[in-house]
Every structure is written in C-alpha cells, then in structure tokens.
Design a protein around this motif. Structure first.
Motif, PDB file in Angstrom:
ATOM      1  N   GLN A   1       0.828  -1.206   0.000  1.00 16.74           N
ATOM      2  CA  GLN A   1       0.000   0.000   0.000  1.00 16.74           C
ATOM      3  C   GLN A   1       0.862   1.255   0.000  1.00 16.74           C
ATOM      4  O   GLN A   1       0.599   2.210  -0.730  1.00 16.74           O
ATOM      5  CB  GLN A   1      -0.869   0.023   1.261  1.00 16.74           C
ATOM      6  CG  GLN A   1      -1.922  -1.029   1.265  1.00 16.74           C
ATOM      7  CD  GLN A   1      -3.270  -0.405   1.588  1.00 16.74           C
ATOM      8  OE1 GLN A   1      -3.657   0.560   0.953  1.00 16.74           O
ATOM      9  NE2 GLN A   1      -3.951  -0.935   2.551  1.00 16.74           N
TER      10      GLN A   1
ATOM     11  N   ALA B   1      -7.373   3.701  -0.278  1.00 16.62           N
ATOM     12  CA  ALA B   1      -6.150   3.114   0.286  1.00 16.62           C
ATOM     13  C   ALA B   1      -6.199   3.168   1.806  1.00 16.62           C
ATOM     14  O   ALA B   1      -5.854   2.190   2.491  1.00 16.62           O
ATOM     15  CB  ALA B   1      -4.920   3.838  -0.242  1.00 16.62           C
TER      16      ALA B   1
ATOM     17  N   LEU C   1      -7.381  -2.756  -4.894  1.00 22.43           N
ATOM     18  CA  LEU C   1      -7.022  -2.787  -3.470  1.00 22.43           C
ATOM     19  C   LEU C   1      -8.185  -3.304  -2.631  1.00 22.43           C
ATOM     20  O   LEU C   1      -8.006  -4.040  -1.678  1.00 22.43           O
ATOM     21  CB  LEU C   1      -6.661  -1.377  -2.997  1.00 22.43           C
ATOM     22  CG  LEU C   1      -5.197  -0.982  -2.952  1.00 22.43           C
ATOM     23  CD1 LEU C   1      -5.078   0.445  -2.484  1.00 22.43           C
ATOM     24  CD2 LEU C   1      -4.438  -1.895  -2.015  1.00 22.43           C
TER      25      LEU C   1
END
Lengths: 310, 666
Positions: free
Chosen positions: B32, B58, B113
């Motif tokens: 990340q 994120a 993600l």
C-alpha cells in the motif's frame, strides 16, 4: 546401542528431575559438570531448590554426602578437620572434617570469611588436604556444589575472580514455570520423595562415566570453533580480558560431558553452545563498551558473534 | 508424513474457488505504501476527486487490514469500479489517451485494493504499481522525479519480496536491505541494457495524441503578444555547448521559423518544403562548431545559429535556412552543428522576391503614407533600412513586456499611437515598412542570446530568450539580418531581457539578475547537473548510440550487431557472477559442499542458517517451521554432524548425505 552407563545416567537425570521439577537443563548441566570432574557453583535466591538439587544428585549417584553451612564464624578447621589429643591413647588423633566426603554441599559459601573460603577452594583444586604437615587425599570422586546468594545481599564476602575460576560451571536455577510449580504445590513433600529415591548408579560406575568423557571425540573443526570463541573473547572490546586457557580446557571438557549425556561419541558445536553460558559467564567481565550488560547477555553476544568455521 | 508438497496443485474446495493464501499484514502495508507513493507524482495532473478517491480507498483498505475487518462485498467493489470508470469518462470525455488512461489506471488500482485478499491479488497489484511508476515518465523525465521513482521501485520490490516470501519472518526493514542489494546487483545489467539495447528512431509504438501536450515554445504564427507572452517563462528551450569560446551576443541569433505571410495583423510561415541537403551560401570568416541539446518541444524545429551549414541526421533545411527534423522532438535531442556568423547568400528568385514583397492590399494606411514619403525622396534600399531604424531610435518608442493591445491595423497603431512594444511589434512593423518600400523582407523568429553557465561552460537558452527579428534582401549582400529591437533596446541584445525592461515588469525568478548570487550559483549548478543528465541519459538516442559504439572502435554498427553485443555482454556478466558464486560455494570437501548446497536451498525459502547455528539446531528449527520437511532435514543434519565432527568419515555416509541433499526439495 546405548551402553548401560548411558542408561544409568539417563535414569539419574530422571530421578533428580522428579525431585527438582521442570529444571532438566540445570540438572543436565550439573551432571555434566560432575562428569567433567568440575565443581559447580549455583547462584540463586534462597528457596529455589539449590540444596535439594545437591541432595538429590548425591542420593541418585550413591555418593557419600556432606553439607557444610557456611557462616561468618566458620573456621578452616571446621571444614578440614583437626587433630585432637586423646588422653587414653596419649596421642593426637585426626578427626576428619566434613570435607572428607564424595559430594560436598557448601551452602552459602559467600557468608564465610575469605580465609575459610580459600581452605575449601584449595582442597577443591588439589584433591587433597594438608593438615599439620600431613597430606591426606580426598575421596574419589570428589565433587563440590557450592551455593551462593547473589552478592548484593548484606553480610557476604563475594568470591574473588580468581576463586570463581575454580568452579567449572556457574548456573542459576531460577523460578519454576507455572506447570512445574503447580506440580510442586500439589505433590508431596520433597524430602519424602528424596528419601524414597533408589540409587541410580554406583560411585564406580560414575568414575567409569568420567573416564569415558575423555574418550569423546573432538574433531579439528570443533577445536577451530572453540579457539574462535576464545580468540573473539580476547580481541573484542566488549569484554575486559578474554577467556583463560583454563576456561578453554573447561569448556571443552564440559562440552564432552554434555555430548556423552546426549549419547554422542563426538562433540558438536551445539554441545559447546549448550554449556557455554554455564562455563564462561562467571569468567567474562564486561568491557567499557558494555558495562551495563548482564553476564548472560555478554555470553549471548559471544555466542552469536562467532561463526562456525566453514 | 508428507501431507503436502509444492508440486501438487492445491485442491479446490467445494465452492469451486481456489483456496486463497492470504496476504500477511506487513506485505499488504508495504504494498500500500509503495502504491501510494507511486501515485503521488500524478496528483498534479489527476482530477481532485480521483486523488481523494484513491487515497480514501487506500486508507480504508489499510484500516480494514489493521483492524482485521471484513472486506467489502464483491458487489460493492463492482459498483465502485463502474462508478469510477464512468466518472473518468465523464471527466475526460474519453477513456483513451495519456491523461484519461492514467486516471483510469489509478481508479482501477484503487478498486483492486478493495478486493485484494490473497497472494495472487498482491502480485497483480505489484505489477499495476510498476505500471503506475512508468506512467509518471510520460509526464516528466527530470532527474529528481527519476530518483524518486527509483526509490518507489525499491519499495515496490520490497513489497514483492514480502509477498512471495510471506513466511520468511523478515524483520522491520530487512526486505529493504535485501532489495537494495538486489538493485545494486542489477546495476551492471541496467548499464548494459541502457548502452546496448538497440534504439529505434521515433517512438517504438504510437503514444496517444495528448502525450506531448502542454509544452511551451515558439509557435508557427506571430501576432502581437505571442513572443512577449513566452518571455515570461523560464523553461529551458535548449542548451548549447561550443567547441571554442562562446561567441559574442550579437552573433547569438538562434534561427527558428521564418515567416513570410502577413495579413495585416498575423504573420505566418509560408516557407517552402525542406530539402535534404544544406542550402548553399558563401561563408565569410570562421565557422562556429557547437552541440545543441534540445528540450522536447513537440515541434519539428531544430535551432541553429545564423547560418547553418550542415544537417543533423534525419532532418532537412528550408530555403530560408530553417532546420526541420522528420519527426517532432518529443525527447531530449542532441545534435552537432556548424554555422557561419558572417555570410553572403545568393540571388533572389523572382517567386521569392514576390513573396518577400507581398502585402495585403489595404490596411495600415499611415505606414504606407510614411513609406510613400521615403519613396518620393528616392532612397536606396540600405538608406530605407537606415531610415526605418532611425525612426525607432529617434521617436519615443518603448521596449516593454506588457504592450497595449493592438487592433486590426496593428502596424499603424503601434507606429503612431502606442509606440510601446516587444520584439514582435518592432519586427512586424519593420518588415511591413520594408516591403512597402519595395525592399524584400521577412520575419525570423527564434531565440537570441542565452545565459552562460559557468559550471559547465555552456549556454542556457530559455523560452524568455525568444525573439523575432527581420531579414532584408539587399543587392550584392543577399539576405541581411536587421534587428529593429537593437535600435530601441540595445541592452536586450547585449545583456538579455532583464537589462532591457523596467524593474517593475514581472519576470520569472531565474531571469531576474538581481536575485541573490548564492541562489543563482545554486541554480546554475543544478542546471549543469540537468544538462549532464540530458546529454548523457535522455539524449542517448539512436544517433548518439551509434556514434558512441562506433567511437569505441566497433566501426559502423546496426541494431543486429547491438543485439548480439548485448546478449554477449549480459551472458558474460551472468557467467562472471555465477562463477564468483560457484567459487564461493565450491569446496574440496564433499561433505561441506553438500551441506552448503542444502543450506543455500533452504535460504532461498527464507530459512537461513545463522552463522553460529550448529547443524542439529538448524535442522530442529527448520523442522519446527516446516513440519513436512522434518524427517529429511533431521536426517541431513544428523549425517552432516557425524561426518564433520565425528571420528571417522565413512564413504557410505558421505554418499548418503549427497543423495539426500540432491533429492531434497524445500
């Protein structure tokens, strides 16, 4: 292909382990020390089982056992014995002191004065005592387990470095873990357990085992490793003064005994590492860079810093 | 018992989906962080909403990971993905091209993600990350950005290592140390590829049309205000390194587009098609030899001092002595040039003369009246030139960056009303007067002057050095450069823009000479570094590559030779490395050799033997973390211990150890 000697050693370990719960490693170290013909110093707080360990060892190995409680008014003669005039025979008759035993427990050795301490330590080193001009040999095997309270306690005479060096190993017992402690609390009185212990091996068998320690093979790469350890302790500025040749000899002897206890005919680096802390922690002193570190930390540094020779 | 081995495919569970090996928390967090940093330089170009969406997602994913919460359901992720894609389309009106493409990539990375659970997703994200890193180079290839991107690549590599060796038990920064080592080892390979990878003229594949937009520079046309607008930019147009000393400023006229056509307000090119050989002229005096390192301009123009005598590869020259490349300059481009500052051009063809005299039929009446007056006095062409220059010099003309706006009769308004202008006003008015008076004339645009960088001893030419001047054709001498700006503001030519305009005008920082010396020194040092970067890295194109390799004594090389050379160099390097490793591991003792092989094999699986760790202790540790290997590992450890530390070495046991190690699969 375990010979009876090894079986008997295992039995002795099991027996002592049934008295001192959860301390198998300390028991093995103590037995290795005995097999290596060294003397043992146990340093711990009161009530941790130092005396019980010594007693159980003596009992299991069928050794003649004497306990000397060291106090500040103990005199050398109280240990070694003295010649006493006997009126009937009109002669001086030697009354042997408690040191004439196969296993001596010198309890709280740091409570006695240096003079008394040194009387014991000389006997340990020489294997004989000289009283009034007459030299008398000590029994075989001869093994001293000294206990000492941590030096910061009041009213003690800490052993000087030179005297510490006479002990092959110094170990700590430490508190038992929760499981062992529970078993201890639940179980019967230790003294009763002790009294029931059978004899695991005779003194003669013990001497045979001691003789076999010398036969444990040491390969050149292992000598390289021991020398690397000694060399590092001498070169590194983490330590003040390195390990003496006597320490090196002791380390090798202890490692041999440890290997024998683990039914191996040759010494592995693991054996050296297993006894390293017990053998060198009381002989290593922190250098200026590492004054704050405990002796165990110092030994760990030594151990991790030295690689096995390729 | 061996209940699991790597060779078997993991069995599918009842639902039919393959079992997922989950990503560990450290691997996910590293990944990340690397992704967030890879997107960071894009923040300048991305729409604000997308930046917010990416970093928001994120952060959300990080929160989920840290608190061990459930991932959002697949349906929700799908909705987010469709919405994000739609929003990109609405915002850019397309999904193609550089900007929209990058935006889409960022949006979809964020969505990925949200559904990242296992190792495979992690690997996909790593490669999306590398793509994101590369996409930054579509916008800029500056030295600082490249350094930053290299750091991000290291992080990405660390994340990749962590993903593939999840259970190796790395401590905090250990992966970085490992990737740093890997990167160092990759440097020779990088150098070999950089130097030898065959470079192909022009882009390898078609980049989207918008890839080169937003570059400042001269334009094809000139209206009042175009050059002065450019003067406010301190962007570097090109840098030039001279073989000898840098010539005086009045020779530093960097020739760009030549403008022939005038509609009363706007000048446009009207130049003829380029030829593939230099246009002949008669040089007088010494030649200037120099190298130009041109910044990307998305134009085909190459700049050279008056008058260029040679052609760089794949370029041509118009009859007006302008250099043109075959394809637009979208990379830093370096070329060698030779020019003659003193020259005499040949005769004027009739068609050219007509174009050099052409004017709109009407407009700018007052200027025409003025010229009629000169004609009445029957002035010769050179006297006309002098008269026009005298007009600028003697009347109250001002040289300014911010002239008043002009209407359709721009020449009249400028000459008789405002009298404030920048170089394009003067050049335009001057050429108009010349043509009215019957003297063939044209406008030349380009750059004039430049700043000497004392660090590298080269000339920096910025957009603020943009300039426009005139050329008139005179009998006997041919085309002669006349710079009317020099008549009004001689300082502009001699000392640059800063000296010529008033302090109050807003100039960009680097052009203001009054700024602290220390800062200027710093800026010059930095520019010198950039110039080296440009010259050695970015300008290393097909021509430079050939030049370099030929210079090494290989003679002429083509791409096939380079491919062979590259393969040989890479193979040689690999052999050397392998040889070093082999020598390192090689030992005469078969026992030691087998043991090292065994340890190396385990080390590749993240189980590295500590330097002080004995064979049995190591075997126990391995057995503890990989129970399926316990049996063989313990046996190998035991055998090695006996053979190395035991009293006798039995050949049978040695063979057994070798066999066990050979068959060992971690």
């Amino acid at each position: 292909m375990a010979s009876p000697i090894e079986d008997r050693l295992d039995l002795a370990i099991r027996q002592v382990g049934s008295v001192i719960l959860g301390k198998e490693r300390a028991i093995r170290l103590a037995l290795s020390c005995l097999l290596a013909r060294g003397h043992l110093l146990i340093e711990d707080l009161p009530g941790m089982g130092k005396t019980t360990l010594a007693h159980a060892l003596a009992h299991s190995l069928g050794l003649h056992y004497q306990r000397i409680q060291f106090t500040s008014d103990l005199l050398p003669a109280d240990i070694l014995g003295a010649a006493v005039y006997e009126r009937q025979r009109e002669t001086f008759v030697f009354h042997p002191g408690p040191i004439f035993a196969q296993l001596i427990l010198a309890d709280e050795i740091n409570r006695a004065t240096p003079k008394t301490q040194s009387a014991l330590l000389e006997a340990m080193e020489e294997g004989q005592v000289t009283i009034e001009g007459e030299t008398r040999p000590l029994p075989e095997p001869f093994f001293v387990i000294a206990t000492q309270n941590p030096a910061y306690q009041i009213g003690t005479f800490p052993l000087p470095e030179s005297q510490l060096d006479r002990f092959l190993m110094r170990i700590e017992l430490g508190y038992p873990d929760a499981q062992a402690e529970r078993a201890l609390l639940e179980g019967e009185d230790r003294r009763e357990v002790l009294a029931r212990l059978p004899v695991a091996m005779t003194p003669a068998q013990l001497q045979e085992a001691q003789a076999r320690v010398n036969g444990v093979h040491v390969a050149p790469p292992l000598l390289d490793y021991v020398q690397a350890l000694l060399g590092f302790s001498r070169q590194s500025n983490r330590f003040r003064g390195g390990l003496s040749p006597r320490a090196g000899l002791g380390l090798l002897r202890a490692a041999r005994a440890w290997a024998l206890l683990h039914r191996r005919a040759h010494v592995l680096p693991e054996d050296v590492q297993a006894v390293l802390t017990a053998v060198v922690s009381h002989r290593l002193h922190p250098g200026e860079d590492s004054l704050e570190q405990s002796s165990a930390e110092l030994v760990h540094q030594l151990l991790t810093a030295v690689a096995l020779p390729a | 018992m061996k209940y699991w081995s790597r060779k078997q495919k993991p069995k599918r569970d009842q639902s039919g989906a393959p079992p997922v090996e989950p990503l560990t928390l450290p691997a996910l967090l590293w990944l990340q962080a690397a992704l967030a940093l890879a997107v960071a330089p894009h923040v300048w170009e991305l729409p604000v909403w997308l930046t917010a969406v990416f970093y928001g997602i994120a952060a959300w994913r990080g929160f989920i990971a840290l608190r061990a919460r459930q991932l959002p359901p697949r349906g929700l992720v799908l909705i987010v993905a469709v919405l994000a894609g739609g929003a990109v389309f609405v915002d850019f009106r397309t999904l193609f091209g550089r900007d929209a493409g990058v935006a889409l990539l960022v949006a979809m990375t964020a969505c990925k993600l949200l559904e990242t659970r296992g190792l495979r997703d992690g690997v996909v994200l790593v490669f999306l990350g590398y793509l994101l890193v590369m996409s930054n180079l579509l916008y800029s290839q500056e030295i600082l950005l490249v350094a930053y991107l290299l750091a991000v690549v290291l992080l990405m590599l660390a994340a990749q290592v962590l993903i593939h060796r999840q259970h190796a038990g790395f401590k905090a920064l250990a992966p970085l140390r490992l990737t740093g080592k890997m990167a160092l080892q990759a440097i020779p390979v990088m150098l070999i590829l950089f130097v030898l990878f065959p470079r192909i003229p022009g882009p390898l594949w078609g980049l989207p049309r918008d890839a080169y937009k937003g570059r400042t520079g001269l334009s094809e046309e000139m209206t009042p205000g175009t050059v002065s607008e450019l003067s406010k930019s301190d962007d570097v147009a090109f840098r030039a390194r001279f073989t000898g000393s840098i010539p005086p400023p009045d020779q530093l006229y960097w020739r760009g587009p030549v403008l022939w056509n005038f509609d009363g307000r706007r000048w446009s090119s009207g130049d003829k098609a380029p030829r593939t050989t230099p246009v002949p002229f008669t040089p007088e005096g010494e030649a200037l030899e120099y190298t130009v390192i041109l910044e990307p301009s998305n134009r085909i123009w190459l700049f050279a001092l008056d008058l260029p005598a040679i052609l760089p590869a794949r370029s041509g020259m118009t009859p007006s002595f302008q250099l043109l490349r075959q394809e637009p300059v979208n990379e830093v481009y370096r070329y060698e040039m030779r020019s003659y500052p003193r020259y005499r051009t040949g005769d004027l063809e009739a068609a050219e003369r007509n174009r050099g005299l052409w004017l709109p039929r009407s407009g700018n009446p007052r200027a025409r009246e003025l010229v009629a007056e000169w004609r009445a006095r029957n002035l010769q062409p050179d006297a006309v030139v002098r008269a026009a220059l005298a007009l600028f010099r003697e009347q109250a003309f001002y040289y300014t960056l911010n002239p008043p706006l002009l209407g359709s009769n721009s020449v009249d308004e400028f000459l008789f009303r405002t009298r404030q202008g920048f170089c394009e006003h003067y050049a335009s008015a001057f050429v108009f007067l010349m043509r009215s008076a019957g003297v063939p004339a044209r406008v030349v645009t380009g750059y004039q002057g430049g700043e000497r960088n004392t660090f590298g001893d080269y000339l920096i030419v910025r957009q603020s050095d943009a300039h426009a001047w005139a050329e008139v054709w005179l009998e006997e001498r041919g085309w002669v450069r006349v710079d009317p700006t020099a008549a009004v503001a001689p300082n502009r030519i001699q000392q640059g823009l800063y000296a010529a305009v008033a302090d109050t005008e807003d100039l960009p920082f680097l052009i203001r000479r009054g700024d602290s010396r220390w800062l200027r020194q710093l800026a010059m040092g930095w520019d010198s570094l950039n110039n080296s970067w440009n010259e050695w890295i970015l300008a290393y194109g097909p021509d430079r590559q050939k030049e370099f390799l030929s210079g090494l004594g290989f003679g002429p090389v083509d791409w096939a030779d380079m491919t062979v050379a590259m393969t040989v160099a890479l193979g040689g390097f690999s052999l050397v490395v392998a040889g070093l490793r082999w020598r390192d591991q090689g030992s005469r003792d078969p026992v030691t050799r087998a043991w090292r092989r065994f340890c190396a094999r385990l080390a590749r699986r993240g189980l590295t033997r500590g330097a002080h760790e004995g064979p049995l202790a190591f075997a126990e540790r391995v057995a503890g973390s990989r129970p399926e290997l316990a049996e063989s590992v313990r046996e190998i450890g035991r055998l090695y211990a006996v053979l190395r530390y035991g009293p006798v070495v039995s050949p049978t046991e040695v063979r057994m150890l070798q066999r066990l190690v050979r068959e060992f699969r971690a």
